[in-house]
Structures are given as C-alpha cells and as structure tokens.
Design a protein around this motif. Sequence first.
Motif, PDB file in Angstrom:
ATOM      1  N   ILE A  55     -58.645 -64.161 -34.220  1.00 16.19           N
ATOM      2  CA  ILE A  55     -59.221 -63.613 -32.996  1.00 16.19           C
ATOM      3  C   ILE A  55     -59.802 -64.791 -32.224  1.00 16.19           C
ATOM      4  O   ILE A  55     -60.814 -65.369 -32.638  1.00 16.19           O
ATOM      5  N   ARG A  59     -61.556 -64.386 -26.572  1.00 14.56           N
ATOM      6  CA  ARG A  59     -61.315 -62.936 -26.510  1.00 14.56           C
ATOM      7  C   ARG A  59     -62.369 -62.156 -27.287  1.00 14.56           C
ATOM      8  O   ARG A  59     -62.212 -60.976 -27.562  1.00 14.56           O
ATOM      9  N   GLU A  62     -63.690 -58.891 -25.620  1.00 18.35           N
ATOM     10  CA  GLU A  62     -62.715 -57.806 -25.723  1.00 18.35           C
ATOM     11  C   GLU A  62     -62.722 -57.202 -27.137  1.00 18.35           C
ATOM     12  O   GLU A  62     -62.649 -55.983 -27.315  1.00 18.35           O
ATOM     13  N   TYR A  63     -62.826 -58.077 -28.130  1.00 20.41           N
ATOM     14  CA  TYR A  63     -62.919 -57.664 -29.535  1.00 20.41           C
ATOM     15  C   TYR A  63     -64.151 -56.783 -29.743  1.00 20.41           C
ATOM     16  O   TYR A  63     -64.067 -55.690 -30.322  1.00 20.41           O
ATOM     17  N   SER A  66     -63.862 -53.343 -28.028  1.00 22.34           N
ATOM     18  CA  SER A  66     -62.970 -52.427 -28.750  1.00 22.34           C
ATOM     19  C   SER A  66     -63.636 -51.879 -30.014  1.00 22.34           C
ATOM     20  O   SER A  66     -63.462 -50.702 -30.349  1.00 22.34           O
ATOM     21  N   PRO A  78     -58.368 -48.394 -29.090  1.00 20.17           N
ATOM     22  CA  PRO A  78     -58.498 -49.695 -28.424  1.00 20.17           C
ATOM     23  C   PRO A  78     -58.591 -50.864 -29.412  1.00 20.17           C
ATOM     24  O   PRO A  78     -58.070 -51.946 -29.141  1.00 20.17           O
ATOM     25  N   PHE A  79     -59.220 -50.652 -30.551  1.00 23.01           N
ATOM     26  CA  PHE A  79     -59.322 -51.712 -31.562  1.00 23.01           C
ATOM     27  C   PHE A  79     -57.946 -51.997 -32.160  1.00 23.01           C
ATOM     28  O   PHE A  79     -57.544 -53.152 -32.293  1.00 23.01           O
ATOM     29  N   GLU A  81     -55.101 -51.409 -30.730  1.00 25.72           N
ATOM     30  CA  GLU A  81     -54.323 -52.029 -29.659  1.00 25.72           C
ATOM     31  C   GLU A  81     -54.711 -53.490 -29.460  1.00 25.72           C
ATOM     32  O   GLU A  81     -53.851 -54.338 -29.212  1.00 25.72           O
ATOM     33  N   PHE A  82     -56.004 -53.786 -29.564  1.00 30.00           N
ATOM     34  CA  PHE A  82     -56.453 -55.166 -29.442  1.00 30.00           C
ATOM     35  C   PHE A  82     -55.813 -56.027 -30.530  1.00 30.00           C
ATOM     36  O   PHE A  82     -55.259 -57.086 -30.250  1.00 30.00           O
ATOM     37  N   GLY A  85     -52.179 -56.460 -29.931  1.00 28.99           N
ATOM     38  CA  GLY A  85     -51.963 -57.433 -28.862  1.00 28.99           C
ATOM     39  C   GLY A  85     -52.061 -58.860 -29.363  1.00 28.99           C
ATOM     40  O   GLY A  85     -51.291 -59.729 -28.939  1.00 28.99           O
ATOM     41  N   LEU A  86     -52.992 -59.113 -30.261  1.00 25.03           N
ATOM     42  CA  LEU A  86     -53.092 -60.451 -30.855  1.00 25.03           C
ATOM     43  C   LEU A  86     -51.845 -60.767 -31.642  1.00 25.03           C
ATOM     44  O   LEU A  86     -51.313 -61.868 -31.578  1.00 25.03           O
ATOM     45  N   ASN A 104     -50.443 -49.404 -34.774  1.00 22.99           N
ATOM     46  CA  ASN A 104     -50.713 -48.837 -33.463  1.00 22.99           C
ATOM     47  C   ASN A 104     -49.766 -47.690 -33.135  1.00 22.99           C
ATOM     48  O   ASN A 104     -50.137 -46.746 -32.463  1.00 22.99           O
TER      49      ASN A 104
END
Length: 118
Positions: A55, A59, A62-63, A66, A78-79, A81-82, A85-86, A104
């Motif tokens: 991470i 970011r 954002e972490y 989420s 959202p977590f 998805e976060f 995304g990473l 996800n």
Amino acid sequence: MFSVALSEEKEPSVRVVLGHFIFVYIHPYMDGNGRTGRFLMNLMVAAGGYPWTVIPVERRQEYMVSLEEASSKQNIAPFAEFLAGLSNADSRAKRPRSFLQQANSRAPFNQHDQGLNY
C-alpha cells in the motif's frame, strides 16, 4: 465467529480482505495495528500463492477512508475495491487474475453479506 469464517473460507482473496479488515477493526495494540495488519494481510497473500501487495504511502488516505467505510458503514466493498485496484496497478506481478480481483467479484461485501456482521 470471524476466525471460523476465515478458516472455512476457501478463497484466499476473501480471507485476505476480511482478515486484514477484522484485525484492524479489533485494534488489539496501542500502536502498530496498521503495520501488523498489512503484514498479516501479506502472509495470507503469500499463503494463497500470490506476490505481496504494498500500500503506497501516497495512497494512505484512500486506504484509511476505505477501512473507515467498512467499519462505520458496514460496507467492505470500497476496501476490497481499493486492494483490488492496488493489485491491478501492479502489472509487474504478471498474474492472470489477481486474488483481489477474485475477492472483489466473488461476493457482495456489505452489510447484507450472509452470516457476517461487521
């Protein structure tokens, strides 16, 4: 309850997302919960046969947002998805479909999830 859910979960990606969230949510130490949670997350990642996920410090906000969404609004999507995304951003790993993408897409991570109360 959570340890049973994690131990019975077959999909490593789901164990990673839930395991990290649960540890950070419990917040067992005065300091170092985030670092320990990320370390435990990566142990679960490695146990699932995937490369570690980092991470980036840029970011962090954002972490945290989420994780707060998962904690306060009982919405873990959202977590997940976060983290997905990473995983997607890390093209150097050359994995066909990352474990976080699987997590996800596999389950509706929110308050309607059957059997889990966040």
